[in-house]
Design a protein around this motif. Structure first.
Motif, PDB file in Angstrom:
ATOM      1  N   PRO A   1      29.783  44.023  31.687  1.00  0.00           N
ATOM      2  CA  PRO A   1      28.407  43.588  31.410  1.00  0.00           C
ATOM      3  C   PRO A   1      28.398  42.381  30.473  1.00  0.00           C
ATOM      4  O   PRO A   1      27.540  41.506  30.590  1.00  0.00           O
ATOM      5  CB  PRO A   1      27.774  44.799  30.731  1.00  0.00           C
ATOM      6  CG  PRO A   1      28.630  45.947  31.088  1.00  0.00           C
ATOM      7  CD  PRO A   1      30.013  45.403  31.258  1.00  0.00           C
ATOM      8  N   GLY A   2      29.393  42.320  29.588  1.00  0.00           N
ATOM      9  CA  GLY A   2      29.493  41.185  28.689  1.00  0.00           C
ATOM     10  C   GLY A   2      29.740  39.885  29.441  1.00  0.00           C
ATOM     11  O   GLY A   2      29.394  38.813  28.977  1.00  0.00           O
ATOM     12  N   SER A   3      30.338  39.983  30.633  1.00  0.00           N
ATOM     13  CA  SER A   3      30.558  38.795  31.453  1.00  0.00           C
ATOM     14  C   SER A   3      29.389  38.520  32.379  1.00  0.00           C
ATOM     15  O   SER A   3      29.512  37.739  33.313  1.00  0.00           O
ATOM     16  CB  SER A   3      31.830  38.959  32.299  1.00  0.00           C
ATOM     17  OG  SER A   3      32.851  39.535  31.541  1.00  0.00           O
ATOM     18  N   GLY A   4      28.297  39.215  32.169  1.00  0.00           N
ATOM     19  CA  GLY A   4      27.092  38.918  32.938  1.00  0.00           C
ATOM     20  C   GLY A   4      26.922  39.748  34.193  1.00  0.00           C
ATOM     21  O   GLY A   4      26.136  39.396  35.068  1.00  0.00           O
ATOM     22  N   ILE A   5      27.671  40.832  34.314  1.00  0.00           N
ATOM     23  CA  ILE A   5      27.525  41.674  35.501  1.00  0.00           C
ATOM     24  C   ILE A   5      26.479  42.750  35.232  1.00  0.00           C
ATOM     25  O   ILE A   5      26.560  43.461  34.226  1.00  0.00           O
ATOM     26  CB  ILE A   5      28.869  42.336  35.870  1.00  0.00           C
ATOM     27  CG1 ILE A   5      29.925  41.265  36.155  1.00  0.00           C
ATOM     28  CG2 ILE A   5      28.694  43.255  37.066  1.00  0.00           C
ATOM     29  CD1 ILE A   5      31.301  41.831  36.391  1.00  0.00           C
ATOM     30  N   ASN A   6      25.505  42.855  36.104  1.00  0.00           N
ATOM     31  CA  ASN A   6      24.501  43.907  35.986  1.00  0.00           C
ATOM     32  C   ASN A   6      25.043  45.188  36.636  1.00  0.00           C
ATOM     33  O   ASN A   6      25.060  45.321  37.859  1.00  0.00           O
ATOM     34  CB  ASN A   6      23.200  43.462  36.659  1.00  0.00           C
ATOM     35  CG  ASN A   6      22.089  44.484  36.454  1.00  0.00           C
ATOM     36  OD1 ASN A   6      22.343  45.683  36.337  1.00  0.00           O
ATOM     37  ND2 ASN A   6      20.865  44.006  36.401  1.00  0.00           N
ATOM     38  N   VAL A   7      25.498  46.105  35.803  1.00  0.00           N
ATOM     39  CA  VAL A   7      26.184  47.304  36.308  1.00  0.00           C
ATOM     40  C   VAL A   7      25.279  48.101  37.235  1.00  0.00           C
ATOM     41  O   VAL A   7      25.675  48.490  38.336  1.00  0.00           O
ATOM     42  CB  VAL A   7      26.639  48.194  35.133  1.00  0.00           C
ATOM     43  CG1 VAL A   7      27.367  49.415  35.659  1.00  0.00           C
ATOM     44  CG2 VAL A   7      27.519  47.412  34.181  1.00  0.00           C
ATOM     45  N   THR A   8      24.033  48.333  36.801  1.00  0.00           N
ATOM     46  CA  THR A   8      23.153  49.227  37.542  1.00  0.00           C
ATOM     47  C   THR A   8      22.913  48.722  38.962  1.00  0.00           C
ATOM     48  O   THR A   8      23.006  49.483  39.923  1.00  0.00           O
ATOM     49  CB  THR A   8      21.815  49.388  36.809  1.00  0.00           C
ATOM     50  OG1 THR A   8      22.097  49.740  35.453  1.00  0.00           O
ATOM     51  CG2 THR A   8      20.972  50.466  37.439  1.00  0.00           C
ATOM     52  N   ILE A   9      22.636  47.422  39.114  1.00  0.00           N
ATOM     53  CA  ILE A   9      22.327  46.881  40.445  1.00  0.00           C
ATOM     54  C   ILE A   9      23.495  47.081  41.403  1.00  0.00           C
ATOM     55  O   ILE A   9      23.325  47.570  42.532  1.00  0.00           O
ATOM     56  CB  ILE A   9      21.964  45.379  40.352  1.00  0.00           C
ATOM     57  CG1 ILE A   9      20.559  45.239  39.772  1.00  0.00           C
ATOM     58  CG2 ILE A   9      22.039  44.714  41.727  1.00  0.00           C
ATOM     59  CD1 ILE A   9      20.074  43.831  39.698  1.00  0.00           C
ATOM     60  N   HIS A  10      24.709  46.758  40.941  1.00  0.00           N
ATOM     61  CA  HIS A  10      25.855  46.882  41.851  1.00  0.00           C
ATOM     62  C   HIS A  10      26.167  48.345  42.151  1.00  0.00           C
ATOM     63  O   HIS A  10      26.614  48.666  43.243  1.00  0.00           O
ATOM     64  CB  HIS A  10      27.059  46.137  41.272  1.00  0.00           C
ATOM     65  CG  HIS A  10      26.816  44.667  41.169  1.00  0.00           C
ATOM     66  ND1 HIS A  10      26.678  43.877  42.278  1.00  0.00           N
ATOM     67  CD2 HIS A  10      26.616  43.863  40.101  1.00  0.00           C
ATOM     68  CE1 HIS A  10      26.431  42.638  41.895  1.00  0.00           C
ATOM     69  NE2 HIS A  10      26.383  42.602  40.569  1.00  0.00           N
ATOM     70  N   ARG A  11      25.900  49.220  41.186  1.00  0.00           N
ATOM     71  CA  ARG A  11      26.072  50.647  41.470  1.00  0.00           C
ATOM     72  C   ARG A  11      25.048  51.136  42.482  1.00  0.00           C
ATOM     73  O   ARG A  11      25.367  51.923  43.376  1.00  0.00           O
ATOM     74  CB  ARG A  11      25.936  51.463  40.183  1.00  0.00           C
ATOM     75  CG  ARG A  11      27.182  51.455  39.341  1.00  0.00           C
ATOM     76  CD  ARG A  11      27.050  52.462  38.245  1.00  0.00           C
ATOM     77  NE  ARG A  11      28.187  52.388  37.347  1.00  0.00           N
ATOM     78  CZ  ARG A  11      28.241  53.025  36.195  1.00  0.00           C
ATOM     79  NH1 ARG A  11      27.217  53.765  35.799  1.00  0.00           N
ATOM     80  NH2 ARG A  11      29.305  52.934  35.437  1.00  0.00           N
ATOM     81  N   VAL A  12      23.806  50.656  42.359  1.00  0.00           N
ATOM     82  CA  VAL A  12      22.768  51.073  43.304  1.00  0.00           C
ATOM     83  C   VAL A  12      23.138  50.644  44.717  1.00  0.00           C
ATOM     84  O   VAL A  12      22.992  51.406  45.674  1.00  0.00           O
ATOM     85  CB  VAL A  12      21.389  50.503  42.895  1.00  0.00           C
ATOM     86  CG1 VAL A  12      20.373  50.710  44.006  1.00  0.00           C
ATOM     87  CG2 VAL A  12      20.895  51.154  41.615  1.00  0.00           C
ATOM     88  N   ILE A  13      23.654  49.410  44.854  1.00  0.00           N
ATOM     89  CA  ILE A  13      24.066  48.937  46.182  1.00  0.00           C
ATOM     90  C   ILE A  13      25.158  49.841  46.755  1.00  0.00           C
ATOM     91  O   ILE A  13      25.063  50.329  47.887  1.00  0.00           O
ATOM     92  CB  ILE A  13      24.583  47.479  46.090  1.00  0.00           C
ATOM     93  CG1 ILE A  13      23.432  46.539  45.708  1.00  0.00           C
ATOM     94  CG2 ILE A  13      25.211  47.040  47.416  1.00  0.00           C
ATOM     95  CD1 ILE A  13      23.866  45.128  45.396  1.00  0.00           C
ATOM     96  N   ALA A  14      26.190  50.109  45.941  1.00  0.00           N
ATOM     97  CA  ALA A  14      27.297  50.948  46.416  1.00  0.00           C
ATOM     98  C   ALA A  14      26.803  52.353  46.758  1.00  0.00           C
ATOM     99  O   ALA A  14      27.176  52.934  47.783  1.00  0.00           O
ATOM    100  CB  ALA A  14      28.386  51.027  45.349  1.00  0.00           C
ATOM    101  N   PHE A  15      25.930  52.883  45.908  1.00  0.00           N
ATOM    102  CA  PHE A  15      25.438  54.248  46.106  1.00  0.00           C
ATOM    103  C   PHE A  15      24.636  54.332  47.399  1.00  0.00           C
ATOM    104  O   PHE A  15      24.746  55.297  48.156  1.00  0.00           O
ATOM    105  CB  PHE A  15      24.569  54.637  44.907  1.00  0.00           C
ATOM    106  CG  PHE A  15      24.382  56.116  44.737  1.00  0.00           C
ATOM    107  CD1 PHE A  15      25.441  56.924  44.388  1.00  0.00           C
ATOM    108  CD2 PHE A  15      23.133  56.699  44.918  1.00  0.00           C
ATOM    109  CE1 PHE A  15      25.278  58.283  44.213  1.00  0.00           C
ATOM    110  CE2 PHE A  15      22.959  58.065  44.751  1.00  0.00           C
ATOM    111  CZ  PHE A  15      24.034  58.857  44.399  1.00  0.00           C
TER     112      PHE A  15
END
Lengths: 293, 367
Positions: B233-247
């Motif tokens: 997340p410190g590198s600018g990755i939005n964890v929740t969005i990418h998890r939602v896509i995978a889920f």
């Protein structure tokens, strides 16, 4: 149903769940293991009661306690000791697998049908106090829980070994550096948790009189979930969470409308997911992290 | 974070950088990449051919293995990429099976069996490709609907909350007779539209979907969050969005798996989709290795082979003068013990979480 009656029922179910959650929470403290297989300790101890009840109550209860403690310690020695350095998620999967495995072992040994015996059937009656018809077992459960909580509290706060358990729960690595013997403390904690499971097995067996391979599962699932929403990294969190879980499901059962009462567990779990969203670490979470550092 | 350092291909095989390998020999690197898709697909195809040639009970077990494969690949898309545990994916399988059953059972039979259905569900009827598409959509939609809530949790809390999802869905499907049979009864009469040769095509299709997803940018970013939940997340990755896509993708694949299950089992009942099936899928992934597609495929193969072997031994096998057999209850006990031993001996699974490597290159380098 009278409100006072359902209050006592809810208190007693809450107390029972609190005992289960306490057993799970103590082990989680020192191991970072949320033990799904705690239910199979309850089932084992309950089978012991059913099969030995004809030998007399004292012998039977003793054997049941022994079975609970030995099963818990065996789990630690044979399975969890070898997984101690892994993540809580891996431990959770392992205990999930162990729970499945033990259920199948019970099925193979004792069959899929329930085994029955009139365990302490005298406690199944009711008494009338102040115009309320109360189950003797509910009162016994509440009293038993109170005594056990005081005993565990005394052990944790007033004895040397209890201090070691608390130290290991707070910061396992530092505790080891300061001379706490990890293996001994963890084994002791599993033993206590097994003993608590046997007490729960006693109450449940008196209530139902019948034990099957999945006897301990529903109780354990709800108590484990309760412990997590209460804040499983502190003993008080597990305890309160477990109590709330039992209290809530008892109240839902008494007061939800007829058509909806079948969906009771669905309501309970929706509530759980909501609580986890608001307070992911649990209602009474401590300052420490859930992962072992 | 090695994943982020390979802009040329963005690919890693078991943590090793494929980009560097390409510098040495472009065509063999491309081959190695394609091999991570072709190898597993080929194995699934050959395994199915062998099972169908043997026929009888082995062909039936092969069909169930393909269904398990689809569900395992579905769970791997989420758990393998994000590193977040889920006990809830069988809920998506359950709704997929429900959708498939409701769409394919003959309306006349359905009205007799399931008298309380909503009228639009009682009348609707669809051929199997449509039913499979709907099963996939329903699974994916349910996953998408609950993902924003569940995807904020990690580790133990995620495990408990997804387990809660399984319980809620299980109870709703058991008791809500407007969308299925009355309290816990079975839906029967699902037509047998999916023989082995169709199942294997769907399974290979799912492997392709998973492979394409694993090579997409969103999956790479999600793997970065798996490796380091603080730095990513410190590198600018939005964890929740990418998890939602995978889920969502993984829920859709598990929903499809549910449709396949309904067509294979031909009887659908809510009690099928509980802790037992969850155990099987998780055990397959743990056995093979959660972190790779190859792990899901190899895990299914080994697990199903072991299961078939145990069924075979249950019947008794004559070896010379002796009859070797195992008692009735021993099969699930051995399967349960397998999961625990696998966790102890190889916590990263048989594949160590790596994709299949192209064997020829290794020989060339030696020579």
């Amino acid at each position: 149903m009278h409100f006072g009656q359902s209050l006592i029922d809810a208190l007693s179910l809450g107390a029972l769940y609190a005992l289960v959650a306490l057993g799970i929470g103590l082990v989680f403290g020192v191991m970072r293991l949320a033990n799904f297989a705690h239910g199979e300790i309850i089932t084992g101890a309950a089978y012991a009661l059913i099969f030995t009840w004809h030998l007399g109550p004292v012998v039977s209860v003793f054997v049941s306690l022994l079975v609970g403690v030995v099963l818990a310690i065996l789990m630690e020695l044979l399975v969890f000791r070898r997984l101690r350095t892994t993540t809580p998620a891996t431990l959770l999967i392992a205990s999930f697998g162990l729970s499945f495995l033990l259920q199948r072992v019970y099925e193979a040994l004792f069959g899929t049908n329930v085994r029955t015996a009139p365990v302490a059937s005298g406690l199944a009656g009711t008494v009338t106090v102040l115009g309320l018809r109360l189950q003797i077992l509910s009162l016994v459960t509440i009293a038993l829980t109170a005594v056990l909580l005081l005993a565990v509290h005394y052990f944790l706060t007033r004895t040397n070994l209890g201090l070691q358990v608390r130290a290991a729960s707070t910061d396992f690595r530092t505790a080891r550096l300061l001379g706490v013997r990890a293996d001994r403390v963890i084994m002791l904690t599993f033993g206590i948790s097994g003993g608590l499971a046997a007490v729960v097995a006693f109450v449940m067996t008196v209530q139902t009189g019948a034990v099957g391979p999945t006897f301990g599962v529903p109780l354990t699932v709800l108590a484990l979930v309760g412990a997590v929403i209460g804040g499983i990294d502190r003993v008080i969190g597990s305890l309160v969470g477990g109590f709330l879980m039992g209290f809530a499901s008892s109240f839902f059962s008494s007061w939800l409308p007829e058509g909806i009462v079948r969906f009771r567990d669905a309501f309970v779990f929706l509530l759980v997911i909501l609580v986890l969203l608001v307070k992911p670490a649990g209602l009474l979470a401590g300052s420490g992290t859930v992962e072992r550092t | 974070m090695s994943e982020l350092k390979t802009p040329a291909t963005g690919l890693t095989v078991g943590g090793r950088d494929l980009g560097r390998r390409r510098g040495r020999s472009g065509s063999s690197a491309r081959l190695a990449t394609m091999w991570t898709l072709i190898g597993p697909a080929l194995l699934v195809y050959l395994g199915t051919v062998v099972a169908s040639q043997i026929g009888g009970p082995v062909a039936v077990q092969g069909a169930y293995a393909l269904v398990s494969l689809v569900a395992a690949v579905g769970l791997q898309i989420f758990t393998g990429t994000s590193g977040v545990l889920s006990f809830g994916h069988i809920a998506f399988t359950a709704v997929g099976a429900w959708a498939y059953g409701l769409l394919t059972i003959d309306p006349t039979l359905k009205k007799a069996l399931l008298p309380d259905l909503f009228s639009f569900l009682a009348d609707v009827h669809a051929p199997w490709p449509v039913a499979l598409a709907v099963a996939t959509t329903v699974g994916g939609f349910l996953a998408f609907a609950v993902a924003p809530f569940l995807m904020r949790l990690n580790g133990l809390q995620a495990g408990i909350a997804t387990f809660g999802l399984l319980m809620v869905v299980g109870q709703v499907l058991t008791y809500w007779s407007s969308i299925g049979p009355r309290s816990g009864q079975a839906m029967v009469g699902v037509p047998a539209d999916l023989p082995l040769e169709r199942l294997v095509l769907v399974a290979i299709g799912v492997i392709i979907v998973s492979w394409v997803y694993q090579h997409a940018r969103t999956a790479r970013l999600l793997r970065a969050t798996r490796e380091d939940l603080t730095a990513a997340p410190g590198s600018g990755i939005n964890v929740t969005i990418h998890r939602v896509i995978a889920f969502t993708i993984s829920g859709a694949v598990c929903g499809l798996g549910g449709g396949l299950w309904a067509a294979t089992n031909r009887v659908v009942q809510s009690s099928h989709f509980g802790v037992g099936m969850t155990f099987t899928i998780i055990a397959i992934l743990v056995l093979g290795g959660t972190r790779s597609l190859w792990g899901a495929v190899l895990g299914t193969l080994v697990w199903s082979a072991l299961d078939s072997l145990l069924v075979y031994l249950q019947g008794g096998v004559t070896l010379g003068d002796y009859v070797v057999s195992i008692p009735e209850g021993a099969r699930p006990i051995i399967l349960g013990a397998t999961l625990i031993v696998a966790l102890m001996v190889r916590p990263d699974g048989l594949t160590g979480g790596r994709e299949l490597t192209w064997p020829v290159q290794r020989w060339r380098r030696r020579g």
